[in-house]
Design an enzyme around this catalytic site. Structure first.
Site, mmCIF file in Angstrom:
data_model
loop_
_atom_site.group_PDB
_atom_site.id
_atom_site.type_symbol
_atom_site.label_atom_id
_atom_site.label_comp_id
_atom_site.label_asym_id
_atom_site.label_seq_id
_atom_site.Cartn_x
_atom_site.Cartn_y
_atom_site.Cartn_z
ATOM 1 N N GLU A 307 17.935 -21.569 -29.393
ATOM 2 C CA GLU A 307 19.194 -20.943 -29.787
ATOM 3 C C GLU A 307 19.179 -19.451 -29.455
ATOM 4 O OE1 GLU A 307 21.740 -20.287 -33.940
ATOM 5 O OE2 GLU A 307 19.561 -20.572 -34.001
ATOM 6 N N LYS A 366 27.968 -24.584 -31.598
ATOM 7 C CA LYS A 366 27.455 -24.751 -32.958
ATOM 8 C C LYS A 366 28.615 -25.035 -33.912
ATOM 9 C CE LYS A 366 24.405 -22.349 -36.240
ATOM 10 N NZ LYS A 366 23.586 -21.119 -36.435
ATOM 11 N N CYS A 417 20.487 -25.126 -34.990
ATOM 12 C CA CYS A 417 20.025 -24.498 -36.229
ATOM 13 C C CYS A 417 20.634 -25.135 -37.473
ATOM 14 C CB CYS A 417 20.279 -22.997 -36.176
ATOM 15 S SG CYS A 417 19.354 -22.072 -37.431
#
Length: 538
Positions: A307, A366, A417
């Protein structure tokens, strides 16, 4: 309490001792009953201690077995106290202990002086983030305890186990719909108790929560009624759930050479506080370009970066992009790169799929942004306050919850994440044809405790969907996880690492992938039916 009376009473309803509270003196017992109501703070402190112990049992500690009895003290105290307010207070104490201990790693954010924030302001922001997350998590056992105290006295022992379990499962599902979530009790079993984790193949984490809550309920009813049969019920349930999970875990992983992939992984280990500077950007491009060329020379099928590995807006930093794209065109090995992509007036945290010619084939944005870290909830209210303390940049945009990520090897499942906390994101992508999981994260500047918890979440996602999972982070823990939840390789933390992961594409569909969280409505309506039938029969 109609279920446990030995004989029906002909006394007028108004003169009967009502429920648990009226009969507790003679028939029911609690571990904390020795403390009178005026010592409620003592009970709350003891329950907070139990919650802390459970919070400390999360990964990396191998003590998830504590979860099979850690809710029982709260259960018994909730039923025994005179009022719903007292029950809610005790639930809040337990919840603050559990969530506060589990999330204490949030203090790894401090100090944020590298953002230009004064030391005191940094500590204030960090404490605020930890406090908000802890209190929001503690609201769940508060609501559960007050609800059980309200409903429970009118129920028999078995009905109370069913209703209490359904309440906990329903509230965890409800809390998981919020933007702030991390510490459901199912996490306590990962990554060590892989047998019980396989229950998630049936209906996701709620199946594990069902197992834990029902066993705790039976233990609590054994305390309350002093009847050994409920302890036997708890043992039987625990063995049955483990047996079913063990059976699911024994399904063979048939190896198919045609479905194998070798994925190059680069853990760059470039601290965030340095990465965003001009020198950090230069180091990032050099680190990942060299790592890519090294792995491409090993004939991997593709290379995966963590990321934010490329810390610039894609398409607006042409010098760095040209060097990387040139390396991809020369090696002709696809690259999956974490970066930022402009979107409207903001930008997304994204994973780009670059083909052998350097073109962008697909993009995953995301979907779950971190409150207070990547966006401000209730911005119009909080922004004027927090901007005095923090130079937090606004403008990050969340991706859709229904995305697909195409690669030259078929469709992949992607989590960036915080996405790993939300199993439905992975389930939806698996149902849409995703054949393997790519999980990327930064994880800097957090401690190894946070890294271990994040790794444990990815273990659960691999088992639920029956998929191989490759996770690459900036500072650790990077890993390769098979569909049975076994970690075949795991990196050290705070080290630059390159590794080649051997995985396989899979097209199977677990019950959870196919039907989603079907068990929750079954639990809720089933428990209501049980309670109603027992009340009618009483």
């Amino acid at each position: 309490m109609w279920k446990i009376r030995s004989q029906p009473s002909r006394v007028a309803p108004a003169s009967r001792p009502q429920g648990v509270v009226g009969q507790a003196k003679h028939r029911l017992f609690s571990p904390f009953q020795r403390f009178p109501p005026r010592h409620l703070w003592v009970q709350g402190g003891l329950l907070a201690g139990v919650g802390v112990l459970l919070g400390l049992s999360l990964a990396p500690a191998p003590t998830g077995w504590m979860a099979w009895g850690a809710i029982a003290p709260l259960w018994t105290s909730t039923v025994a106290v005179p009022t719903r307010k007292q029950a809610a207070f005790l639930g809040g104490c337990w919840g603050i202990g559990y969530h506060g201990a589990a999330l204490f790693w949030l203090f790894g954010l401090h100090p944020l002086t590298w953002l230009g924030m004064p030391w005191v302001a940094s500590l204030t922001v960090t404490t605020l983030a930890w406090g908000v997350a802890t209190l929001w998590g503690a609201c769940l056992p508060m609501v559960w305890a007050a609800s059980l105290r309200w409903i429970g006295p009118a129920l028999g022992n078995f009905s109370r186990i069913a209703i209490g379990t359904a309440l906990w499962c329903g509230l965890e599902w409800l809390w998981s719909l919020s933007p702030l979530w991390w510490t459901d009790i199912a996490n306590s079993q990962s990554p060590h108790n892989t047998s019980i984790l396989h229950l998630s193949q049936l209906s996701g984490p709620i199946a594990i929560t069902l197992a834990l809550a029902s066993v705790n309920g039976a233990v609590a009813e054994a305390w309350l009624s002093r009847q050994r049969k409920f302890l036997g019920v708890a043992i039987a349930l625990c063995l049955a759930f483990h047996g079913l999970g063990w059976k699911l875990a024994q399904a063979p992983l048939a190896s198919q050479p045609a479905e194998r992939l070798s994925i190059g992984m680069i853990q760059g280990n470039i601290p965030t506080r340095f990465k965003l500077s001009s020198a950090g950007i230069d180091q990032s491009i050099e680190t990942y370009r060299q790592g890519y060329e090294t792995l491409a020379a090993q004939k991997v099928d593709a290379v995966l970066l963590p990321e934010g590995a490329l810390p610039w807006l894609w398409g607006q930093s042409f010098g760095q992009e040209r060097a990387l794209v040139a390396a991809v065109r020369a090696a002709k090995v696809p690259l999956w790169a974490g970066t930022f992509v402009p979107k409207g007036e903001g930008y997304t945290q994204s994973l780009l799929s670059l083909g052998a010619s350097g073109e962008v084939l697909s993009q995953y944005d995301k979907a779950k942004l971190v409150p207070l870290g990547e966006y401000l909830p209730f911005e119009s209210v909080l922004a004027p306050i927090l901007r005095r303390l923090s130079p937090l940049r606004m403008g990050m945009v969340a991706g859709s919850s229904h995305q697909v990520f195409e690669t030259p090897f078929g469709r992949a499942i992607v989590g960036i994440c915080y996405d790993s906390v939300f199993p439905e994101l992975f389930r939806a992508q698996a149902a849409a044809g995703g054949q393997f999981i790519l999980s990327i994260a930064n994880n800097d500047p957090y401690s190894d405790r946070m890294m271990a918890q994040h790794h444990a979440l990815d273990v659960m996602r691999a088992i639920e969907s029956d998929r191989w999972l490759v996770r690459v982070t900036n500072t650790g823990l990077s890993a390769t996880i098979d569909p049975r939840g076994r970690t075949l390789w795991k990196s050290a933390i705070d080290e630059h690492v390159t590794h080649v992961a051997a995985i396989e594409r899979r097209r199977t569909q677990t019950l959870y992938v196919r039907f989603g969280n079907w068990m929750l409505p079954a639990i809720v309506f089933g428990s209501i039916g049980i309670a109603w039938k027992m009340r009618i029969d009483a």
